[in-house]
Structures are given as C-alpha cells and as structure tokens.
Design an enzyme around this catalytic site. Sequence first.
Site, PDB file in Angstrom:
ATOM      1  N   GLY A  97       0.729  -1.157  -0.043  1.00  0.00           N
ATOM      2  CA  GLY A  97       0.012   0.069  -0.055  1.00  0.00           C
ATOM      3  C   GLY A  97       0.920   1.361   0.096  1.00  0.00           C
ATOM      4  O   GLY A  97       0.279   2.385   0.264  1.00  0.00           O
ATOM      5  N   GLN A  98       2.309   1.233  -0.147  1.00  0.00           N
ATOM      6  CA  GLN A  98       3.006   2.375  -0.213  1.00  0.00           C
ATOM      7  C   GLN A  98       2.462   3.083  -1.457  1.00  0.00           C
ATOM      8  O   GLN A  98       2.639   2.650  -2.674  1.00  0.00           O
ATOM      9  CB  GLN A  98       4.488   2.085  -0.199  1.00  0.00           C
ATOM     10  N   HIS A 104       7.572   7.509   5.158  1.00  0.00           N
ATOM     11  CA  HIS A 104       6.660   8.224   6.355  1.00  0.00           C
ATOM     12  C   HIS A 104       6.209   6.975   7.077  1.00  0.00           C
ATOM     13  O   HIS A 104       5.851   6.330   6.749  1.00  0.00           O
ATOM     14  CB  HIS A 104       5.454   8.864   5.430  1.00  0.00           C
TER      15      HIS A 104
HETATM   16  P1  AMP Z   1       1.160   5.192   1.745  1.00  0.00           P
HETATM   17  O1  AMP Z   1       0.163   4.739   1.242  1.00  0.00           O
HETATM   18  O2  AMP Z   1       1.623   4.492   2.930  1.00  0.00           O
HETATM   19  O3  AMP Z   1       2.267   5.668   0.925  1.00  0.00           O
HETATM   20  O4  AMP Z   1       0.537   6.658   2.321  1.00  0.00           O
HETATM   21  C1  AMP Z   1       0.649   7.901   1.868  1.00  0.00           C
HETATM   22  C2  AMP Z   1      -0.370   8.847   2.483  1.00  0.00           C
HETATM   23  O5  AMP Z   1      -0.481  10.296   2.320  1.00  0.00           O
HETATM   24  C3  AMP Z   1      -1.686   8.315   2.379  1.00  0.00           C
HETATM   25  O6  AMP Z   1      -2.388   7.912   3.757  1.00  0.00           O
HETATM   26  C4  AMP Z   1      -2.535   9.554   1.639  1.00  0.00           C
HETATM   27  O7  AMP Z   1      -3.824   9.796   2.416  1.00  0.00           O
HETATM   28  C5  AMP Z   1      -1.817  10.688   2.150  1.00  0.00           C
HETATM   29  N1  AMP Z   1      -1.294  11.816   1.461  1.00  0.00           N
HETATM   30  C6  AMP Z   1      -1.486  11.769   0.204  1.00  0.00           C
HETATM   31  N2  AMP Z   1      -1.089  13.090  -0.301  1.00  0.00           N
HETATM   32  C7  AMP Z   1      -1.144  13.918   0.915  1.00  0.00           C
HETATM   33  C8  AMP Z   1      -1.212  15.357   1.052  1.00  0.00           C
HETATM   34  N3  AMP Z   1      -1.098  16.146   0.117  1.00  0.00           N
HETATM   35  N4  AMP Z   1      -1.118  15.682   2.401  1.00  0.00           N
HETATM   36  C9  AMP Z   1      -1.244  14.931   3.332  1.00  0.00           C
HETATM   37  N5  AMP Z   1      -1.580  13.532   3.156  1.00  0.00           N
HETATM   38  C10 AMP Z   1      -1.404  13.165   2.088  1.00  0.00           C
END
Ligand code: AMP
Length: 118
Positions: A97-98, A104
Amino acid sequence: MALREPDCLFCKIVAGEVPAEIVREGERTVAFRDINPQAPTHVLIIPKDHYRDAAAAGRAGRGVLDEIAVAAEEVAKAEGVAANGFRLVFNTGPGAGQTVFHVHGHLLGGRGLEWPPG
Ligand code: AMP
Ligand code: ZN
C-alpha cells in the site's frame, strides 16, 4: 538544504511548495495530518531528507528512523493518544500500500486499534 527528489510530493511539503497541516516540525523531521485520515489522529511523520522507504532510511545510518519514532511519541502525547497507545506503520512497497515513495510513518490513534487490522 534537505536531500530532495524532483516531483516527490512529500519533498514539496517539506519545501512549503504544497500545503499541509503541519503539527510538529523538528530540525530533521516534519509531521502533518494525513489528507485521508483512517483514525481520529492520523499524522504522517517524515524526514526532511528524501529516502524512498524505511529500509533506505535505515541504511543511511543517520538516525532518521529513531527521530521519526521519537517525534511520533511527541505528537501522540500532544494529540492525547499516547496513554492509550498508538500505531506507527511504515508501508513498504506497492504491495503493502505504499503510494508515496518518501518514507513516512503513519501515526494512528484515538480509536480501537484491533490487531490484525480489519
Ligand atoms: P502510503 O499509502 O503508506 O504511501 O501513504 C501515503 C499517505 O499519504 C496516504 O495515507 C495519503 O492519504 C496521504 N497523502 C497523500 N497526499 C497527501 C497530502 N497532500 N497531504 C497529506 N497527506 C497526503
Ligand atoms: Zn521526497
């Protein structure tokens, strides 16, 4: 200047080029609210330097993961979820799910955190 990757969304947040609701900024980390929260508290904690995932950050050997863990606890305390417990998750790779390839930690708290997650 932070180690930066062109076209990386989170590098742009670090640089202030994309807005985010920042809840904590340290010397080497930034914490901001996830745009699509999965829990009452859902904060992303990132290093200012770009590493594609947690393993790459660990290999760099600069204590980045340590700082993320400490920042997560500080944010959890400030959000009032530390006492009850919180989850710190690093999705690593597309199959997990990344979707953003700038490491992060997801700090999740403020609700029941059943395990395994539903
Ligand atoms: P992952 O799926 O572990 O790579 O997590 C990426 C996360 O980033 C997801 O939970 C998204 O909702 C979050 N995300 C994507 N774009 C933004 C943004 N502009 N500001 C804050 N969170 C974001
Ligand atoms: Zn980046």
